[in-house]
Design an enzyme around this catalytic site. Structure first.
Site, short mmCIF file in Angstrom:
data_model
loop_
_atom_site.label_atom_id
_atom_site.label_comp_id
_atom_site.label_asym_id
_atom_site.label_seq_id
_atom_site.Cartn_x
_atom_site.Cartn_y
_atom_site.Cartn_z
N LYS A 1 0.87 -1.19 0.00
CA LYS A 1 0.00 0.00 0.00
C LYS A 1 0.89 1.22 0.00
O LYS A 1 1.78 1.37 0.84
CB LYS A 1 -0.89 -0.02 1.25
CG LYS A 1 -2.07 0.91 1.16
CD LYS A 1 -3.09 0.48 0.12
CE LYS A 1 -4.37 -0.04 0.71
NZ LYS A 1 -5.21 -0.71 -0.30
N THR B 1 -3.02 -5.66 0.61
CA THR B 1 -2.48 -4.31 0.83
C THR B 1 -3.34 -3.57 1.86
O THR B 1 -2.84 -2.74 2.62
CB THR B 1 -2.40 -3.51 -0.48
OG1 THR B 1 -3.72 -3.24 -0.95
CG2 THR B 1 -1.62 -4.26 -1.55
N ASP B 2 -4.62 -3.91 1.89
CA ASP B 2 -5.50 -3.29 2.88
C ASP B 2 -5.07 -3.66 4.30
O ASP B 2 -5.11 -2.82 5.21
CB ASP B 2 -6.95 -3.74 2.62
CG ASP B 2 -7.94 -2.95 3.44
OD1 ASP B 2 -8.06 -1.73 3.20
OD2 ASP B 2 -8.56 -3.53 4.35
N PHE C 1 -17.62 20.93 15.37
CA PHE C 1 -18.52 21.25 14.26
C PHE C 1 -19.85 20.53 14.50
O PHE C 1 -19.92 19.30 14.47
CB PHE C 1 -17.92 20.82 12.91
CG PHE C 1 -18.70 21.35 11.73
CD1 PHE C 1 -18.77 22.71 11.48
CD2 PHE C 1 -19.40 20.49 10.88
CE1 PHE C 1 -19.52 23.21 10.41
CE2 PHE C 1 -20.13 20.98 9.80
CZ PHE C 1 -20.19 22.34 9.57
N ARG D 1 -12.33 17.78 17.13
CA ARG D 1 -11.80 17.25 15.88
C ARG D 1 -10.48 17.95 15.58
O ARG D 1 -10.14 18.96 16.21
CB ARG D 1 -12.79 17.48 14.73
CG ARG D 1 -12.99 18.95 14.40
CD ARG D 1 -13.83 19.19 13.15
NE ARG D 1 -13.94 20.62 12.87
CZ ARG D 1 -14.53 21.14 11.81
NH1 ARG D 1 -15.09 20.36 10.90
NH2 ARG D 1 -14.57 22.46 11.62
N GLN E 1 -15.13 28.45 9.00
CA GLN E 1 -15.57 29.79 8.60
C GLN E 1 -15.34 30.80 9.73
O GLN E 1 -14.90 31.93 9.50
CB GLN E 1 -17.07 29.76 8.23
CG GLN E 1 -17.40 29.06 6.93
CD GLN E 1 -17.69 27.57 7.06
OE1 GLN E 1 -17.15 26.91 7.95
NE2 GLN E 1 -18.50 27.03 6.17
N ASN F 1 -10.56 22.69 3.90
CA ASN F 1 -10.72 21.98 5.18
C ASN F 1 -10.05 20.61 4.99
O ASN F 1 -10.62 19.71 4.39
CB ASN F 1 -12.21 21.84 5.50
CG ASN F 1 -12.45 21.33 6.91
OD1 ASN F 1 -11.50 21.00 7.62
ND2 ASN F 1 -13.71 21.24 7.30
N HIS G 1 -9.42 17.36 5.82
CA HIS G 1 -10.10 16.45 6.75
C HIS G 1 -9.15 15.39 7.31
O HIS G 1 -8.35 14.80 6.58
CB HIS G 1 -11.26 15.75 6.04
CG HIS G 1 -12.24 16.70 5.43
ND1 HIS G 1 -12.94 17.63 6.18
CD2 HIS G 1 -12.64 16.89 4.15
CE1 HIS G 1 -13.73 18.33 5.38
NE2 HIS G 1 -13.56 17.91 4.14
O1 LIG Z 1 -15.75 23.94 9.60
C1 LIG Z 1 -16.49 23.34 8.79
N1 LIG Z 1 -17.30 24.05 7.98
C2 LIG Z 1 -18.14 23.47 7.09
O2 LIG Z 1 -18.88 24.17 6.35
C3 LIG Z 1 -18.17 22.06 7.05
N2 LIG Z 1 -18.86 21.17 6.30
C4 LIG Z 1 -18.45 19.94 6.67
O3 LIG Z 1 -18.88 18.87 6.18
N3 LIG Z 1 -17.52 20.02 7.65
C5 LIG Z 1 -17.32 21.34 7.91
N4 LIG Z 1 -16.50 21.99 8.76
#
Ligand SMILES: O=c1[nH]c(=O)c2[nH]c(=O)[nH]c2[nH]1
Length: 298
Positions: A12, A57-58, A159, A176, A219, A245, A247
């Protein structure tokens, strides 16, 4: 004419792992891109599709995440890769060799008025500084900025409270990772500016606001960053941000009998949220042609 299988390996590639050490309020971060390649008894996998000796590989990927937890972190990447290589070869008689590759992305703590921050980090390495100057007759506009300023908070980000539809699967969270690569451009009022000093100040203010804002949305963090810059710099009319963002998904280690209290994350690269906004002074002079041909912004 005979045909035979030559050298081969498999595994992987680019397992993105972020490990947060959080035994105390002063967090540590280890951010790696891991590649596992194994060699072994793989002849019939290739020639007959007999997978009896093919460690998926997983599974290799899962092992990387699980070991980061079991070993209490990643440590020196050389040690981690050595231990992984030994694990794969020692634990599976059909695996003879391993090539384990690691890239490490290094972070430093964001500097604040009270010293290095406990859980807010900026990626080491310089961002790209930008400037766009426009002149039209006697009118002159300067738009300065930067891109590639990568920051991360390992806690202090939530969030929730968003509308739910039948397509919503996102779980609400009160803790998070918040991570983004900040692109910013700001428009000056006039040209009598100490460019270098102001640039450093805008960057420091944006970083400190990112670190200090307890975030309920990216935001909100963006707005706090812009507000901090405009409050300290009357010579800046407006600042525009474009912030992905980035993730970080908690890896589910429960199938391996391991808990994961916000320690081991999969750092996804796409798709990503993209948050863009202008923070502006309500009495700012007209932008004129300042933003003409500056790409990619609201
Ligand atoms: O800070 C965030 N703003 C979003 O607009 C948003 N949308 C999302 O799915 N996660 C997040 N996180």
């Amino acid at each position: 004419m005979g045909i035979r299988l030559g050298d081969n390996q498999y595994g992987k590639a680019e397992v993105r792992l972020v490990h947060i050490t959080r035994d105390t309020p002063v967090h540590g971060i280890k951010d790696i891109n891991y590649g596992s390649q194994l060699r072994g008894d793989l002849e019939t996998v290739h020639t007959e599709g007999d997978n009896g000796t093919c460690l998926p590989t997983d599974t290799q990927k899962n092992t990387v995440y699980a070991k980061a937890k079991e070993w209490g972190g990643v440590g020196a990447i050389e040690d981690f890769a050595l231990k992984m290589a030994r694990h794969f070869v020692d634990e599976h008689e059909y695996v003879y060799g391993a090539r384990q590759e690691v890239e490490e992305y290094t972070w430093e703590r964001i500097a604040t008025g009270e010293g290095p921050h406990d859980h807010a980090f900026v990626r080491k390495g310089a961002e790209t500084r930008t400037a766009v100057v426009t002149k039209d007759g006697d009118s002159e506009w300067v738009v300065s900025g930067f891109s590639g300023l990568t920051v991360l908070k390992s806690t202090g980000s939530e969030f929730h409270g968003y509308p739910k539809t039948k397509y919503t699967t996102l779980a609400e969270t009160d803790d998070r990772i918040l991570a983004t690569d900040v692109t910013a451009r700001w428009r000056y009022i006039g040209t009598g500016v100490e460019w270098d000093k102001t640039y450093e100040s805008v960057k420091a203010l944006a970083l400190e606001a990112f670190a200090e804002t307890h975030s309920l949305a990216l935001q909100q963090t963006l707005y706090a960053m812009g507000k901090a810059v405009l409050e300290a710099h009357p010579e800046i009319a407006e600042i525009k941000f474009s912030m992905p963002n980035n993730h970080h998904f908690l890896v589910d280690l429960s199938p391996f009998g391991l808990d994961n209290p916000n320690e081991v994350f999969f750092a996804a690269d796409r798709p990503y949220g993209l948050i863009e906004a202008v923070v502006e002074r309500d009495d700012a002079p007209e932008a004129g042609r300042a933003w003409e041909t500056v790409p990619g912004f609201v």
